[in-house]
Design a protein around this motif. Sequence first.
Motif, PDB file in Angstrom:
ATOM      1  N   ARG A 197       0.835  -1.206   0.000  1.00 31.79           N
ATOM      2  CA  ARG A 197       0.000   0.000   0.000  1.00 31.79           C
ATOM      3  C   ARG A 197       0.870   1.256   0.000  1.00 31.79           C
ATOM      4  O   ARG A 197       0.566   2.242  -0.680  1.00 31.79           O
ATOM      5  N   GLU A 198       1.945   1.212   0.779  1.00 33.16           N
ATOM      6  CA  GLU A 198       2.820   2.386   0.884  1.00 33.16           C
ATOM      7  C   GLU A 198       3.469   2.711  -0.456  1.00 33.16           C
ATOM      8  O   GLU A 198       3.596   3.885  -0.836  1.00 33.16           O
ATOM      9  N   THR A 247      -4.962 -10.118  -4.030  1.00 33.22           N
ATOM     10  CA  THR A 247      -4.499  -9.662  -2.719  1.00 33.22           C
ATOM     11  C   THR A 247      -3.433 -10.622  -2.207  1.00 33.22           C
ATOM     12  O   THR A 247      -3.659 -11.833  -2.166  1.00 33.22           O
ATOM     13  N   ASP A 269      -4.855   8.136   4.894  1.00 31.23           N
ATOM     14  CA  ASP A 269      -4.761   6.736   5.302  1.00 31.23           C
ATOM     15  C   ASP A 269      -4.433   5.867   4.090  1.00 31.23           C
ATOM     16  O   ASP A 269      -5.043   5.995   3.031  1.00 31.23           O
ATOM     17  N   THR A 270      -3.449   4.964   4.251  1.00 29.61           N
ATOM     18  CA  THR A 270      -3.093   4.084   3.138  1.00 29.61           C
ATOM     19  C   THR A 270      -4.229   3.132   2.788  1.00 29.61           C
ATOM     20  O   THR A 270      -4.209   2.509   1.722  1.00 29.61           O
ATOM     21  N   ARG A 271      -5.232   3.008   3.654  1.00 29.56           N
ATOM     22  CA  ARG A 271      -6.371   2.136   3.362  1.00 29.56           C
ATOM     23  C   ARG A 271      -7.212   2.662   2.208  1.00 29.56           C
ATOM     24  O   ARG A 271      -8.100   1.964   1.715  1.00 29.56           O
ATOM     25  N   THR A 272      -6.935   3.881   1.780  1.00 25.16           N
ATOM     26  CA  THR A 272      -7.623   4.378   0.586  1.00 25.16           C
ATOM     27  C   THR A 272      -7.318   3.489  -0.615  1.00 25.16           C
ATOM     28  O   THR A 272      -8.129   3.370  -1.534  1.00 25.16           O
ATOM     29  N   LYS A 305     -11.130  -2.110  -4.502  1.00 28.67           N
ATOM     30  CA  LYS A 305     -12.499  -2.645  -4.456  1.00 28.67           C
ATOM     31  C   LYS A 305     -13.331  -2.082  -5.595  1.00 28.67           C
ATOM     32  O   LYS A 305     -14.070  -2.809  -6.269  1.00 28.67           O
ATOM     33  N   ASP A 318      -7.226   0.240  -0.546  1.00 28.67           N
ATOM     34  CA  ASP A 318      -8.205  -0.850  -0.497  1.00 28.67           C
ATOM     35  C   ASP A 318      -9.521  -0.435  -1.147  1.00 28.67           C
ATOM     36  O   ASP A 318     -10.134  -1.214  -1.887  1.00 28.67           O
TER      37      ASP A 318
END
Length: 220
Positions: A172-173, A209, A187-190, A196, A192
């Motif tokens: 992700r980074e 994944t 947030d690095t979860r962006t 999606k 995800d």
Amino acid sequence: MKYRVLVVEDQSDIRTAIQAFITRSGYDVVSVATGEEAWESFQTEEFHVILTDMMLPGLSGEELIKKIRAESDIPIIVISALTDEMFQINAYEYKIDDYVSKPFSMNILIYKIEAIIRRTYTEALTEIEYKDIRLIVNNYEVFYHGELVDLTAKEFELLQTLLLGKGKIYTREELIDLIWGYDYLGDTRTIDMHIKNIRKKLFPELIATVKGVGYRIERN
């Protein structure tokens, strides 16, 4: 397309580590210990990037670069323990593309390779075809089964990055740095969320994944 890297490093432990890391990042790698071997490989094989130490036995890194530059504009990255400013300036005068001082981060080295490849080669690449997808490079157009798919700009850039690096696992980074930039504070979860959305608009199996690591698109 799989890009090929020539690594020229006389210290076997460093050479082995660089080759292993770059290979895991999705590149074909040839590694040699001397300038003479590098010159022979350059003359007989096709490469997209050359990484070379300057302090080599026999044919020095400086002499190797001069010989290569007499025949080719292939991107060259110098890896050296010599950190003297004038030495680095002189290295750039040999028309190298980048300079990495030892010790160095393998992740930073990969970023530099990827940046040079994007700058040097992807401008000539106009389309990427993968399964039933056709992506128009840098034009923000993606077709699936011949139909235009409505991707956001970041979704397109994320998909293009993964397709250009087929087989490479991106954390992700890494994806944040490559697409949003080093100064991104979110947030690095962006990543995800964008993955999606791409899966919904194309097909779920497109992006794999890798649990605990990141994402990749498998090679054909």
